[in-house]
Write a protein that holds these residues in place. Structure first.
Motif, PDB file in Angstrom:
ATOM      1  N   ALA A 295      -0.242  -1.640   9.674  1.00 26.76           N
ATOM      2  CA  ALA A 295       1.107  -1.281  10.122  1.00 26.76           C
ATOM      3  C   ALA A 295       2.073  -2.447   9.926  1.00 26.76           C
ATOM      4  CB  ALA A 295       1.068  -0.859  11.592  1.00 26.76           C
ATOM      5  N   ALA A 296       1.583  -3.660  10.215  1.00 24.66           N
ATOM      6  CA  ALA A 296       2.432  -4.845  10.028  1.00 24.66           C
ATOM      7  C   ALA A 296       2.738  -5.058   8.547  1.00 24.66           C
ATOM      8  CB  ALA A 296       1.740  -6.070  10.612  1.00 24.66           C
ATOM      9  N   ALA A 297       1.729  -4.854   7.692  1.00 26.22           N
ATOM     10  CA  ALA A 297       1.945  -5.011   6.252  1.00 26.22           C
ATOM     11  C   ALA A 297       2.985  -4.009   5.750  1.00 26.22           C
ATOM     12  CB  ALA A 297       0.624  -4.839   5.502  1.00 26.22           C
ATOM     13  N   ASP A 298       2.890  -2.774   6.213  1.00 30.47           N
ATOM     14  CA  ASP A 298       3.854  -1.750   5.801  1.00 30.47           C
ATOM     15  C   ASP A 298       5.271  -2.134   6.242  1.00 30.47           C
ATOM     16  OD1 ASP A 298       1.772  -0.326   4.709  1.00 30.47           O
ATOM     17  OD2 ASP A 298       1.528   1.013   6.442  1.00 30.47           O
ATOM     18  N   ALA A 299       5.391  -2.627   7.478  1.00 33.17           N
ATOM     19  CA  ALA A 299       6.714  -3.030   7.980  1.00 33.17           C
ATOM     20  C   ALA A 299       7.250  -4.245   7.220  1.00 33.17           C
ATOM     21  CB  ALA A 299       6.617  -3.342   9.478  1.00 33.17           C
ATOM     22  N   TRP A 300       6.355  -5.162   6.899  1.00 35.15           N
ATOM     23  CA  TRP A 300       6.760  -6.396   6.211  1.00 35.15           C
ATOM     24  C   TRP A 300       7.231  -6.100   4.778  1.00 35.15           C
ATOM     25  CZ3 TRP A 300       3.302 -11.423   6.695  1.00 35.15           C
ATOM     26  CH2 TRP A 300       4.156 -12.543   6.815  1.00 35.15           C
ATOM     27  N   LYS A 301       6.655  -5.063   4.194  1.00 36.09           N
ATOM     28  CA  LYS A 301       7.096  -4.675   2.846  1.00 36.09           C
ATOM     29  C   LYS A 301       8.517  -4.120   2.864  1.00 36.09           C
ATOM     30  CE  LYS A 301       2.449  -3.478   1.187  1.00 36.09           C
ATOM     31  NZ  LYS A 301       1.534  -2.366   0.810  1.00 36.09           N
ATOM     32  N   GLN A 302       8.874  -3.488   3.956  1.00 33.19           N
ATOM     33  CA  GLN A 302      10.162  -2.812   4.027  1.00 33.19           C
ATOM     34  C   GLN A 302      11.282  -3.680   4.584  1.00 33.19           C
ATOM     35  OE1 GLN A 302      10.559   0.253   2.778  1.00 33.19           O
ATOM     36  NE2 GLN A 302       8.390   0.197   2.197  1.00 33.19           N
ATOM     37  N   GLN A 303      10.929  -4.690   5.373  1.00 32.19           N
ATOM     38  CA  GLN A 303      11.950  -5.464   6.073  1.00 32.19           C
ATOM     39  C   GLN A 303      11.793  -6.954   5.809  1.00 32.19           C
ATOM     40  OE1 GLN A 303      12.303  -4.399  10.276  1.00 32.19           O
ATOM     41  NE2 GLN A 303      11.208  -2.501   9.856  1.00 32.19           N
TER      42      GLN A 303
ATOM     43  N   GLY B 266       2.272 -14.572  -7.257  1.00 34.74           N
ATOM     44  CA  GLY B 266       3.584 -14.005  -6.965  1.00 34.74           C
ATOM     45  C   GLY B 266       3.563 -12.492  -7.091  1.00 34.74           C
ATOM     46  N   PRO B 267       4.720 -11.862  -7.214  1.00 32.14           N
ATOM     47  CA  PRO B 267       6.062 -12.464  -7.156  1.00 32.14           C
ATOM     48  C   PRO B 267       6.537 -12.623  -5.725  1.00 32.14           C
ATOM     49  CG  PRO B 267       6.272 -10.135  -7.556  1.00 32.14           C
ATOM     50  CD  PRO B 267       4.786 -10.423  -7.509  1.00 32.14           C
ATOM     51  N   LYS B 268       7.756 -13.065  -5.562  1.00 26.88           N
ATOM     52  CA  LYS B 268       8.352 -13.169  -4.234  1.00 26.88           C
ATOM     53  C   LYS B 268       8.373 -11.799  -3.575  1.00 26.88           C
ATOM     54  CE  LYS B 268      12.562 -14.973  -1.984  1.00 26.88           C
ATOM     55  NZ  LYS B 268      12.878 -13.825  -1.128  1.00 26.88           N
ATOM     56  N   ASP B 269       8.076 -11.785  -2.256  1.00 30.31           N
ATOM     57  CA  ASP B 269       8.070 -10.589  -1.397  1.00 30.31           C
ATOM     58  C   ASP B 269       6.825  -9.730  -1.582  1.00 30.31           C
ATOM     59  OD1 ASP B 269      10.528 -11.264  -0.265  1.00 30.31           O
ATOM     60  OD2 ASP B 269      11.643 -10.201  -1.811  1.00 30.31           O
ATOM     61  N   HIS B 270       5.862 -10.184  -2.376  1.00 29.33           N
ATOM     62  CA  HIS B 270       4.599  -9.437  -2.496  1.00 29.33           C
ATOM     63  C   HIS B 270       3.835  -9.533  -1.182  1.00 29.33           C
ATOM     64  CE1 HIS B 270       0.474  -8.890  -4.638  1.00 29.33           C
ATOM     65  NE2 HIS B 270       0.909  -7.764  -4.075  1.00 29.33           N
ATOM     66  N   VAL B 271       3.404  -8.397  -0.630  1.00 26.82           N
ATOM     67  CA  VAL B 271       2.684  -8.341   0.642  1.00 26.82           C
ATOM     68  C   VAL B 271       1.268  -7.841   0.376  1.00 26.82           C
ATOM     69  CG1 VAL B 271       2.602  -7.340   2.956  1.00 26.82           C
ATOM     70  CG2 VAL B 271       4.815  -7.916   1.924  1.00 26.82           C
ATOM     71  N   SER B 272       0.297  -8.487   0.993  1.00 29.20           N
ATOM     72  CA  SER B 272      -1.105  -8.110   0.803  1.00 29.20           C
ATOM     73  C   SER B 272      -1.478  -6.938   1.701  1.00 29.20           C
ATOM     74  CB  SER B 272      -2.007  -9.296   1.133  1.00 29.20           C
ATOM     75  OG  SER B 272      -2.001  -9.547   2.539  1.00 29.20           O
ATOM     76  N   ASP B 273      -2.576  -6.269   1.353  1.00 30.54           N
ATOM     77  CA  ASP B 273      -3.230  -5.365   2.293  1.00 30.54           C
ATOM     78  C   ASP B 273      -3.951  -6.212   3.329  1.00 30.54           C
ATOM     79  OD1 ASP B 273      -2.398  -3.047   0.959  1.00 30.54           O
ATOM     80  OD2 ASP B 273      -4.061  -3.208  -0.479  1.00 30.54           O
TER      81      ASP B 273
ATOM     82  N   LYS C  38       2.290 -12.673   2.928  1.00 32.61           N
ATOM     83  CA  LYS C  38       3.485 -12.309   2.170  1.00 32.61           C
ATOM     84  C   LYS C  38       4.016 -13.539   1.439  1.00 32.61           C
ATOM     85  CE  LYS C  38       8.095 -10.205   2.354  1.00 32.61           C
ATOM     86  NZ  LYS C  38       9.067  -9.431   3.137  1.00 32.61           N
ATOM     87  N   VAL C  39       4.359 -13.381   0.165  1.00 32.34           N
ATOM     88  CA  VAL C  39       4.935 -14.472  -0.611  1.00 32.34           C
ATOM     89  C   VAL C  39       6.408 -14.590  -0.239  1.00 32.34           C
ATOM     90  CG1 VAL C  39       5.360 -15.408  -2.910  1.00 32.34           C
ATOM     91  CG2 VAL C  39       3.298 -14.025  -2.486  1.00 32.34           C
TER      92      VAL C  39
END
Length: 346
Positions: free
Chosen positions: A217-225, A268-275, A287-288
């Motif tokens: 859930a945190a990863a999903d939120a971090w990808k969006q915000q 990278g790239p910038k803003d890439h978020v892991s599972d 998160k990068v």
């Protein structure tokens, strides 16, 4: 008057106009009498305090505005003395235009007079008539003769610089930038042209029975915000988020950190978020946050060679300029009050 009292009075006279630029605020020099004074002579040329202050006060105001507060008097004095020394060097160069022997004195004077005639034509074009030029100078409290005296220092010092650089580059082939010099510079500064990628990696840990689901859930939120690791941890704190951190990752990080973490960040790239990533008894999300890709600029690149040549040419010009400045000062006599000398005076 003793030497100590004289030095104290002179210090007050220097500090007074600097202190007057902003509110005094417990300044022991507040209220000192503002007087002009001779701060140096270079042969028969005089450098007055108001000339140096014209350079100094603007610099002090800009620095104080940037800092958001008043500078201590020692720092303001250091700026004033730096500008005074610069003025001394400029006067020495101006006189060196004639004494260095690069061109005959009458030729140097002729070049200066040509420049002043062009200045006069430009002022007339700008203001319309010669009378308008005269009126404008009168409004500024000067006339053409004082304007010429002011311009002589600027133009003659610039002329000394131009003549010295031009003559030395034309007469000494060893000063030219050669391919061997450029390649040696590239080799000695390889880190400036080649490097692996660099990243700042955000990381948040998750623990508890539902750690994996919370991490997802945190990863999903971090990808969006756009959130910092601390903000992610605060948002999911009740669900077991903890240990937020931002880590600088480069090639050296392979010696001390998990290989998969380093590879993730440096890819990278910038803003890439892991599972969610399993870590001990819990999970982590990465998160990068910042990313600079790998750089490899070969010596054969025209842009690289242009940059190297410009740097080496500027370094050569700076060295020649310093040599010219020293030669000019050897041909001039500089006098300063004891409290303004670089060695502090006696």
């Amino acid at each position: 008057m003793t030497g100590l009292r004289a030095r104290s009075l002179l210090a007050c006279l220097i500090a007074a106009p600097l202190a007057a630029a902003l509110p005094a605020q417990d300044d022991p020099l507040a209220g000192a009498l503002l007087l002009d004074r001779v701060m140096a002579t270079v042969n028969d040329a005089v450098i007055l305090q108001r000339e140096v202050l014209a350079l100094t006060l603007g610099q002090i105001r800009a620095l104080e505005q940037e800092r958001g507060g008043q500078m201590p008097l020692p720092e303001r004095r250091a700026i004033l003395l730096r500008n005074l020394n610069s003025k001394i060097d400029q006067h020495a160069l101006a006189q060196g235009a004639i004494t260095l022997g690069i061109l005959p004195p009458e030729r140097v004077e002729g070049i200066f007079q040509d420049q002043m005639r062009e200045e006069e034509r430009e002022l007339v074009r700008k203001l319309g008539t010669l009378q308008a030029v005269t009126d404008e100078q009168a409004r500024q409290g000067r006339n053409w003769e004082t304007f010429v005296r002011e311009q002589r220092v600027d133009k003659m010092s610039g002329l000394a610089y131009s003549m010295s650089i031009h003559t030395r580059f034309n007469n000494q082939s060893s000063l030219f930038i050669t391919p061997r010099m450029m390649r040696a510079f590239y080799r000695d500064n390889l880190k400036e042209f080649e490097r692996e990628s660099i990243a700042v990696l955000g990381s948040v840990a998750f623990s508890g029975d539902n750690a994996k689901a919370t991490a997802q859930a945190a990863a999903d939120a971090w990808k969006q915000q756009i959130m910092s690791p601390e903000q992610v941890a605060a948002r999911f704190e009740k669900e077991g988020a903890l240990a937020p951190e931002a880590i600088r990752i480069d090639s050296e990080s392979r010696k001390t950190r998990r290989q998969d973490q380093v590879e993730f960040a440096l890819t990278g790239p910038k803003d890439h978020v892991s599972d969610p990533i399993e870590s001990g008894t819990g999970y982590r999300v990465w998160k990068v946050l910042e990313f600079e890709p790998a750089k490899k600029e070969p010596f054969e690149s025209p842009e690289v060679q242009r940059m190297i040549r410009e740097f080496l040419e500027q370094r050569t010009r700076d060295r020649l300029m310093e040599q010219t400045r020293r030669r000019a000062k050897e041909r001039t006599h500089v006098w300063q009050p004891a409290d303004l000398r670089r060695d502090g005076g006696t």
